[in-house]
Design a protein around this motif. Structure first.
Motif, PDB file in Angstrom:
ATOM      1  N   ALA A 159       0.825  -1.199   0.000  1.00 27.88           N
ATOM      2  CA  ALA A 159       0.000   0.000   0.000  1.00 27.88           C
ATOM      3  C   ALA A 159       0.866   1.258   0.000  1.00 27.88           C
ATOM      4  O   ALA A 159       0.394   2.336   0.348  1.00 27.88           O
ATOM      5  CB  ALA A 159      -0.927   0.010   1.206  1.00 27.88           C
ATOM      6  N   SER A 160       2.134   1.112  -0.399  1.00 28.31           N
ATOM      7  CA  SER A 160       3.021   2.277  -0.433  1.00 28.31           C
ATOM      8  C   SER A 160       3.973   2.194  -1.620  1.00 28.31           C
ATOM      9  O   SER A 160       3.644   2.624  -2.723  1.00 28.31           O
ATOM     10  CB  SER A 160       3.771   2.413   0.893  1.00 28.31           C
ATOM     11  OG  SER A 160       4.535   1.245   1.185  1.00 28.31           O
ATOM     12  N   GLY A 174      -3.730   0.238   8.781  1.00 34.31           N
ATOM     13  CA  GLY A 174      -3.692   1.639   9.155  1.00 34.31           C
ATOM     14  C   GLY A 174      -4.625   2.454   8.280  1.00 34.31           C
ATOM     15  O   GLY A 174      -4.830   2.136   7.103  1.00 34.31           O
ATOM     16  N   ALA A 175      -5.213   3.514   8.854  1.00 33.73           N
ATOM     17  CA  ALA A 175      -6.125   4.362   8.096  1.00 33.73           C
ATOM     18  C   ALA A 175      -5.411   5.056   6.935  1.00 33.73           C
ATOM     19  O   ALA A 175      -6.021   5.328   5.889  1.00 33.73           O
ATOM     20  CB  ALA A 175      -6.765   5.395   9.023  1.00 33.73           C
ATOM     21  N   HIS A 176      -4.137   5.332   7.103  1.00 32.81           N
ATOM     22  CA  HIS A 176      -3.383   6.016   6.052  1.00 32.81           C
ATOM     23  C   HIS A 176      -3.336   5.192   4.765  1.00 32.81           C
ATOM     24  O   HIS A 176      -3.226   5.733   3.668  1.00 32.81           O
ATOM     25  CB  HIS A 176      -1.948   6.302   6.527  1.00 32.81           C
ATOM     26  CG  HIS A 176      -1.140   5.089   6.836  1.00 32.81           C
ATOM     27  ND1 HIS A 176      -0.209   4.569   5.966  1.00 32.81           N
ATOM     28  CD2 HIS A 176      -1.123   4.279   7.924  1.00 32.81           C
ATOM     29  CE1 HIS A 176       0.350   3.502   6.508  1.00 32.81           C
ATOM     30  NE2 HIS A 176      -0.186   3.297   7.696  1.00 32.81           N
ATOM     31  N   GLN A 177      -3.455   3.864   4.900  1.00 34.39           N
ATOM     32  CA  GLN A 177      -3.429   3.010   3.712  1.00 34.39           C
ATOM     33  C   GLN A 177      -4.707   3.152   2.894  1.00 34.39           C
ATOM     34  O   GLN A 177      -4.676   3.100   1.663  1.00 34.39           O
ATOM     35  CB  GLN A 177      -3.211   1.558   4.132  1.00 34.39           C
ATOM     36  CG  GLN A 177      -1.847   1.325   4.753  1.00 34.39           C
ATOM     37  CD  GLN A 177      -1.697  -0.071   5.311  1.00 34.39           C
ATOM     38  OE1 GLN A 177      -2.643  -0.649   5.840  1.00 34.39           O
ATOM     39  NE2 GLN A 177      -0.506  -0.626   5.206  1.00 34.39           N
ATOM     40  N   LEU A 178      -5.844   3.327   3.568  1.00 34.98           N
ATOM     41  CA  LEU A 178      -7.093   3.542   2.839  1.00 34.98           C
ATOM     42  C   LEU A 178      -7.008   4.803   1.984  1.00 34.98           C
ATOM     43  O   LEU A 178      -7.503   4.835   0.850  1.00 34.98           O
ATOM     44  CB  LEU A 178      -8.265   3.655   3.813  1.00 34.98           C
ATOM     45  CG  LEU A 178      -8.761   2.354   4.456  1.00 34.98           C
ATOM     46  CD1 LEU A 178      -9.910   2.657   5.406  1.00 34.98           C
ATOM     47  CD2 LEU A 178      -9.202   1.351   3.393  1.00 34.98           C
ATOM     48  N   GLU A 179      -6.374   5.834   2.504  1.00 34.32           N
ATOM     49  CA  GLU A 179      -6.222   7.075   1.747  1.00 34.32           C
ATOM     50  C   GLU A 179      -5.381   6.852   0.494  1.00 34.32           C
ATOM     51  O   GLU A 179      -5.683   7.379  -0.578  1.00 34.32           O
ATOM     52  CB  GLU A 179      -5.590   8.151   2.631  1.00 34.32           C
ATOM     53  CG  GLU A 179      -6.439   8.534   3.839  1.00 34.32           C
ATOM     54  CD  GLU A 179      -5.735   9.519   4.740  1.00 34.32           C
ATOM     55  OE1 GLU A 179      -4.624   9.982   4.381  1.00 34.32           O
ATOM     56  OE2 GLU A 179      -6.286   9.828   5.817  1.00 34.32           O
ATOM     57  N   GLU A 217       5.699   2.461   6.807  1.00 33.19           N
ATOM     58  CA  GLU A 217       5.384   1.466   7.840  1.00 33.19           C
ATOM     59  C   GLU A 217       3.872   1.325   7.960  1.00 33.19           C
ATOM     60  O   GLU A 217       3.166   2.290   8.251  1.00 33.19           O
ATOM     61  CB  GLU A 217       5.970   1.913   9.180  1.00 33.19           C
ATOM     62  CG  GLU A 217       5.868   0.889  10.290  1.00 33.19           C
ATOM     63  CD  GLU A 217       6.870  -0.241  10.139  1.00 33.19           C
ATOM     64  OE1 GLU A 217       6.416  -1.388   9.950  1.00 33.19           O
ATOM     65  OE2 GLU A 217       8.085   0.018  10.206  1.00 33.19           O
ATOM     66  N   GLY A 218       3.370   0.093   7.742  1.00 29.59           N
ATOM     67  CA  GLY A 218       1.935  -0.106   7.787  1.00 29.59           C
ATOM     68  C   GLY A 218       1.363   0.065   9.173  1.00 29.59           C
ATOM     69  O   GLY A 218       0.424   0.835   9.387  1.00 29.59           O
ATOM     70  N   PHE A 219       1.902  -0.655  10.141  1.00 30.62           N
ATOM     71  CA  PHE A 219       1.422  -0.576  11.511  1.00 30.62           C
ATOM     72  C   PHE A 219       2.576  -0.562  12.498  1.00 30.62           C
ATOM     73  O   PHE A 219       2.702   0.346  13.302  1.00 30.62           O
ATOM     74  CB  PHE A 219       0.484  -1.757  11.798  1.00 30.62           C
ATOM     75  CG  PHE A 219       0.121  -1.902  13.249  1.00 30.62           C
ATOM     76  CD1 PHE A 219      -0.636  -0.929  13.886  1.00 30.62           C
ATOM     77  CD2 PHE A 219       0.533  -3.011  13.982  1.00 30.62           C
ATOM     78  CE1 PHE A 219      -0.969  -1.054  15.237  1.00 30.62           C
ATOM     79  CE2 PHE A 219       0.200  -3.144  15.331  1.00 30.62           C
ATOM     80  CZ  PHE A 219      -0.551  -2.166  15.951  1.00 30.62           C
ATOM     81  N   ALA A 271       7.448   9.617  13.632  1.00 29.39           N
ATOM     82  CA  ALA A 271       6.065   9.972  13.288  1.00 29.39           C
ATOM     83  C   ALA A 271       5.807   9.635  11.830  1.00 29.39           C
ATOM     84  O   ALA A 271       5.846  10.504  10.952  1.00 29.39           O
ATOM     85  CB  ALA A 271       5.808  11.451  13.575  1.00 29.39           C
ATOM     86  N   THR A 272       5.521   8.365  11.564  1.00 27.44           N
ATOM     87  CA  THR A 272       5.292   7.932  10.190  1.00 27.44           C
ATOM     88  C   THR A 272       4.340   6.749  10.173  1.00 27.44           C
ATOM     89  O   THR A 272       4.321   5.936  11.109  1.00 27.44           O
ATOM     90  CB  THR A 272       6.616   7.545   9.505  1.00 27.44           C
ATOM     91  OG1 THR A 272       6.363   7.184   8.147  1.00 27.44           O
ATOM     92  CG2 THR A 272       7.287   6.377  10.202  1.00 27.44           C
ATOM     93  N   GLY A 273       3.544   6.648   9.120  1.00 29.33           N
ATOM     94  CA  GLY A 273       2.683   5.499   8.905  1.00 29.33           C
ATOM     95  C   GLY A 273       1.835   5.153  10.110  1.00 29.33           C
ATOM     96  O   GLY A 273       1.299   6.015  10.817  1.00 29.33           O
ATOM     97  N   GLY A 274       1.706   3.845  10.375  1.00 30.00           N
ATOM     98  CA  GLY A 274       0.877   3.367  11.460  1.00 30.00           C
ATOM     99  C   GLY A 274       1.476   3.529  12.839  1.00 30.00           C
ATOM    100  O   GLY A 274       0.787   3.277  13.839  1.00 30.00           O
ATOM    101  N   LEU A 275       2.741   3.950  12.935  1.00 26.44           N
ATOM    102  CA  LEU A 275       3.329   4.176  14.256  1.00 26.44           C
ATOM    103  C   LEU A 275       2.603   5.291  14.990  1.00 26.44           C
ATOM    104  O   LEU A 275       2.476   5.255  16.222  1.00 26.44           O
ATOM    105  CB  LEU A 275       4.818   4.522  14.124  1.00 26.44           C
ATOM    106  CG  LEU A 275       5.715   3.516  13.388  1.00 26.44           C
ATOM    107  CD1 LEU A 275       7.169   3.958  13.470  1.00 26.44           C
ATOM    108  CD2 LEU A 275       5.546   2.116  13.954  1.00 26.44           C
TER     109      LEU A 275
END
Length: 382
Positions: free
Chosen positions: A119-120, A146-151, A278-280, A298-302
């Protein structure tokens, strides 16, 4: 119920162990190691690769382009044979789901479970994006960690059923012991993950080397294996913290838990390199369950796992100075470490893998029930 993807992944095995209403069969590509659940039926499928050899093939495989290509006739037949007699496929990683979706009839429920690179970084490649556009909207269920992946996936067409569901970590293993003792006069930093650029191990070592002269009793433990193992070992041996940096190599989950239980602070400096996000961050959840204060980029699912000042702190990805400053501050304040560690274990229940597995199972059963209720015939939606 069928699972197809990477059978050696620890979170996949944790999901299987948490299912009680599904009868899973584990299917993996031939190139992957065997799973550690011998009682589980396992099947193998030859992984599809680009037809050309040499450098182009290696580059395409590493980039994910291999997985975006639709399987040819013989590959599709092998996938159908492996899935024979099953009701659905839970496919880990987007490239796996694409291959299954291309091989199976549209009526067969394909559940997509997206984790990180799929997803990246893989979105850079035209063949992979084309595969997403062809197949993703038809998924019986889309699971992201992670919600960021849906975006990131939204431009390619999302299915009607989708859920954000991190993999988590087993509290039964990682939270089994007492909270780490933070006032024993020592401070040991630990980081777990693949020793590769996107995991930020080089940055973590650099941050430790910045504070090491001021903290003669401090130690750093890097847990895992990967392509940077030799480089990191050589650099640590020649650096200002020589003798206080230890590389354990790959460890089983129980070994990871034991190492974390002897630590005082957990570090995760994941970076967005080459488009990888990073996914989660399963290892962050594991360290939280142990009861370690968390310092993470401060990145991805972290970001989803850190409650600032309650279980740890975030710092900008790539900022070695900011990481070092936080490490130094925690090294000097055992009471603060203890407070953050207590908060980390308390908040870790959000990501207990046993609970997450049951949630995943419920989502799968609901998706299959919804698919079974769809009308059939010439006017049915496909």
């Amino acid at each position: 119920m069928q699972r197809l993807g990477m059978p050696s992944e620890v979170w996949a095995l944790r999901q299987i162990e948490g299912f009680d209403a599904l009868a899973p069969i584990l299917v993996g590509w031939e190139a992957e190691p065997d799973a550690t659940l011998p009682q589980l039926e396992q099947r193998r499928v030859a992984a599809p690769f680009p037809p050309s050899g040499g450098l182009a093939r290696r580059v395409a495989a590493r980039a994910g382009l291999a997985w975006g290509r639709a399987p040819n006739r013989s590959e599709a037949s092998a996938i159908r044979d492996a899935l024979r007699g099953t009701d659905a496929a839970l496919c880990h990683f987007g490239w796996t789901a694409m291959a299954v979706a291309a091989a199976m009839p549209r009526s067969y429920p394909v559940i997509w479970h997206m984790h990180g690179r799929d997803a990246s970084v893989s979105l850079r490649w035209p063949g992979y994006r084309a595969g997403l556009r062809r197949h993703l909207r038809h998924a019986a269920l889309l699971v992201t960690v992670g919600a960021h992946q849906l975006e990131r996936l939204a431009p390619f067409g999302l299915p009607d059923r989708r859920v954000v569901l991190p993999c988590g970590a087993p509290l039964a293993l990682f939270a089994a012991g007492p909270l780490p003792v933070q006032d024993d006069g020592r401070v040991r930093f630990a980081s777990v993950g693949r020793l590769s650029p996107e995991k930020g191990m080089e940055e973590t070592l650099a941050a430790f080397e910045r504070i090491a002269p001021d903290l003669p009793g401090a130690e750093l433990v890097l847990i895992g294996g990967g392509p940077l193992a030799g480089t990191l070992a050589a650099r640590a041996a020649a650096g200002p913290a020589a003798g206080r940096v230890r590389l354990t190599g790959p460890l089983p989950p129980a070994g990871v838990a034991a190492e974390l239980a002897r630590a005082h602070v957990y570090l995760q400096h994941s970076r967005e390199i080459g488009g990888s996000v990073e996914g989660f961050g399963v290892t962050l959840a594991e360290a939280a369950a142990v009861g370690l204060p968390l310092l993470a980029s401060a990145t991805g699912g972290l970001i989803d796992q850190i409650v600032e000042g309650e279980n740890g702190h975030l710092f900008p990805a790539g900022d070695v100075a900011a990481q070092a400053a936080l490490m130094h501050a925690l090294a000097a304040d055992p009471a603060r470490r203890a407070r953050l560690g207590e908060g980390a274990r308390r908040l870790a229940v959000r990501f207990d893998s046993a609970v997450q597995a049951r949630r995943l199972q419920a989502e799968i059963l609901a998706a299959l029930a919804a698919r079974a209720a769809l009308p059939t015939g010439p006017g049915a939606r496909q």
